[in-house]
Scaffold this motif. Structure first.
Motif, PDB file in Angstrom:
ATOM      1  N   MET A   1       1.917   5.190  10.473  1.00 55.62           N
ATOM      2  CA  MET A   1       1.319   4.854   9.175  1.00 55.62           C
ATOM      3  C   MET A   1       0.028   5.652   8.962  1.00 55.62           C
ATOM      4  SD  MET A   1       1.073   1.025   7.786  1.00 55.62           S
ATOM      5  CE  MET A   1      -0.154   0.358   8.837  1.00 55.62           C
TER       6      MET A   1
ATOM      7  N   GLU B   1      -3.091  -1.393   8.339  1.00 58.85           N
ATOM      8  CA  GLU B   1      -2.898  -0.567   7.144  1.00 58.85           C
ATOM      9  C   GLU B   1      -4.170  -0.535   6.288  1.00 58.85           C
ATOM     10  OE1 GLU B   1      -0.174  -2.452   4.459  1.00 58.85           O
ATOM     11  OE2 GLU B   1       0.012  -0.711   3.154  1.00 58.85           O
TER      12      GLU B   1
ATOM     13  N   THR C   1       4.166   4.814   1.587  1.00 60.79           N
ATOM     14  CA  THR C   1       3.910   4.603   3.021  1.00 60.79           C
ATOM     15  C   THR C   1       4.904   3.597   3.572  1.00 60.79           C
ATOM     16  OG1 THR C   1       1.541   4.973   2.705  1.00 60.79           O
ATOM     17  CG2 THR C   1       2.185   3.870   4.740  1.00 60.79           C
TER      18      THR C   1
END
Ligand code: HEM
Length: 446
Positions: free
Chosen positions: A117, A400, A148
């Motif tokens: 990621m 994230e 993503t």
């Protein structure tokens, strides 16, 4: 056993909704303030859901007596064609999906996803950000978050054309039914705006997802993306039934991860503008820990203030701001009788703003989450839900979010073009007002 219950307080809610037609969250906020943690009913004409905000009551509904409170009813049923019978359903089909999915989200796998990621986010920031040019904040964040997640879930093999089909289709699918969330008394058979776009979006999603599942099945789930992992985990169910189950879990997980992440990350920028002292501390930390380098997972343990910032962001702006359940049997919660078959609405947004549990609840203050700070109640903070249905992606999101925020702040400073406080707007998740724009200005380094 005889159950003693206090008479239920009912708050007139339709009038509030009419008064706050443009920002229905405010109607809920007003009701939450009036209820002040008590269990109340909201008068919405023939529909009178219970509003649950007190942490003890949240614990009761989501954890202690969870089997009595299922994801069914007027809120969930319209979404069933999208979410199917997997991880976002309830009862046996949910339990079966949870048994399959939970082991996939081991710390080791989540860490490997986060590493991938980090690379994708760095690439997408470089590709999508045009320094100095104003852009729509929600669209800009979404242009990074959605691809993503698609690339993580579907692996490198997914084509750009398919990404470009999936991303807007999901956007429509998770938002088209929002109007039903604040008007749950309208029967499903009664057409509402959004119903047709919703159907089309599901068709588009299925046209991308099914072929990808079939392809992964032909190669026996080789690869480390989420589809391949799911295909491997569901090896025992062959044919169309197996495909459908994988589709339901995949689509539900995808829906649960993109809208929530994108919404949460959209709030970061207006907050940084509104709280310059918080912004200054965060910029200093990113500069010190990351500097000029691309952000990687190895930076995360040292981005302590950024983590606190994200936790506080989820306190004031939890994307899943309302969680509805249907009570199967009569129950007593906080001394109030909850009738069998009725709707119970839980709201982290309201729990997180209860003055009984939060000092200066409306103020954005990441220090509340400083290491060692004690929580007033275990269920006073629950942006990721709680109990058996607790979010499977929370650790992934907590990686994230700093990767994306630090990825932007290492190069740019945000300037949000908006006067006054930024308010939430009607959506199934807690999005900021439409049309909020900002400019990213390059950081000047000596
Ligand atoms: C800011 C980010 C996120 C927030 C605020 C959030 C919030 C939530 C909440 C409140 C629930 C509970 C739903 C309920 O009880 O009905 C939930 C469940 C779930 N979330 Fe998240 N989520 C986020 C990100 C993610 C991500 C990145 C994933 C990706 C895997 C994910 C996957 C799921 C799944 C699969 C469930 C269903 C769990 C179950 O019912 O057993 N979420 N999430």
């Amino acid at each position: 056993m005889a159950i003693d219950a206090a008479p239920t307080r009912t708050l007139p809610f339709l009038r509030k909704l009419t008064r706050h037609a443009r920002i229905p969250v405010n109607a809920f906020e007003e009701a939450g303030t009036q209820a002040n943690g008590d269990l109340v009913r909201l008068h919405m004409g023939p529909f009178r859901p219970y509003l649950v905000t007190h942490p003890d009551h949240v614990q009761h509904v989501l954890a202690r007596n969870q089997p009595n409170y299922v994801r069914e009813g007027m809120f969930w049923d319209p979404l069933a064609p999208l979410l199917g019978e997997g991880i976002l359903s309830d009862g046996d089909s949910w339990a079966e999906s949870r048994r399959i999915l939970q082991p996939l989200f081991t710390a080791k796998y989540v860490n490997s996803l986060a590493e991938r990621m980090a690379e994708i986010i760095t690439e997408l920031i470089d590709e999508t950000v045009v320094p100095g040019r104003p852009f729509d904040v929600a669209k800009g964040v979404s242009a990074i978050v959605h691809p993503t997640i698609v690339r993580l879930f579907f692996g490198a093999k997914i084509s750009v054309a398919d990404i470009n089909r999936l991303v807007p289709a999901y956007d429509v699918a998770v938002t088209a039914k929002a109007i039903r969330l604040v008007m749950p008394f309208v029967p499903d058979q009664f057409p509402m705006p959004g119903d047709q776009p919703f159907k089309k979006a599901i068709k588009a999603i299925d046209e991308v997802v099914y072929p990808r599942i079939r392809q992964a099945r032909m190669t026996d789930g080789e690869g480390d993306d989420v589809v391949s992992r799911l295909v491997k985990a569901r090896e025992d169910i062959a044919g169309a039934e197996g495909e459908r189950r994988i589709r339901d879990d995949l689509v539900a997980m995808h829906g649960a991860s993109t809208e929530t992440s994108a919404t949460a990350l959209t709030w970061a920028w207006p907050v940084l503008q509104a709280y310059p002292q918080v912004a200054a501390k965060l910029y200093e930390e990113v500069e010190r820990v990351v500097g000029d380098d691309p952000v990687t997972t190895s930076h995360l343990p040292d981005l302590v203030y950024l983590r606190m910032f994200v936790q506080e962001l989820l306190r004031l702006y939890p994307p899943g701001w309302i969680l509805p359940r249907k009570a199967l049997q009569k129950d007593v919660v906080g001394g109030v009788t909850v009738e069998a078959g009725s709707t119970v609405m839980l709201s982290p947004y309201l729990t997180h703003r209860l003055p009984r549990f939060w000092d200066r609840p409306l103020e954005f203050d990441p220090e509340r989450f400083a290491p060692g700070e004690e929580r007033s109640h275990r269920y006073a903070y629950w942006p990721f839900g709680a109990g058996p249905h607790v979010c499977l992606g929370q650790h992934l999101f907590m990686m994230e979010a700093p990767l994306l925020i630090a990825g932007i702040l290492r190069k740019y400073r945000p300037v949000v073009h908006h006067d006054g406080p930024v308010t939430p707007r009607l959506a199934s998740s807690l999005r900021p007002v439409a049309g909020l724009s900002m400019t990213l200005v390059p950081v000047e380094r000596r």
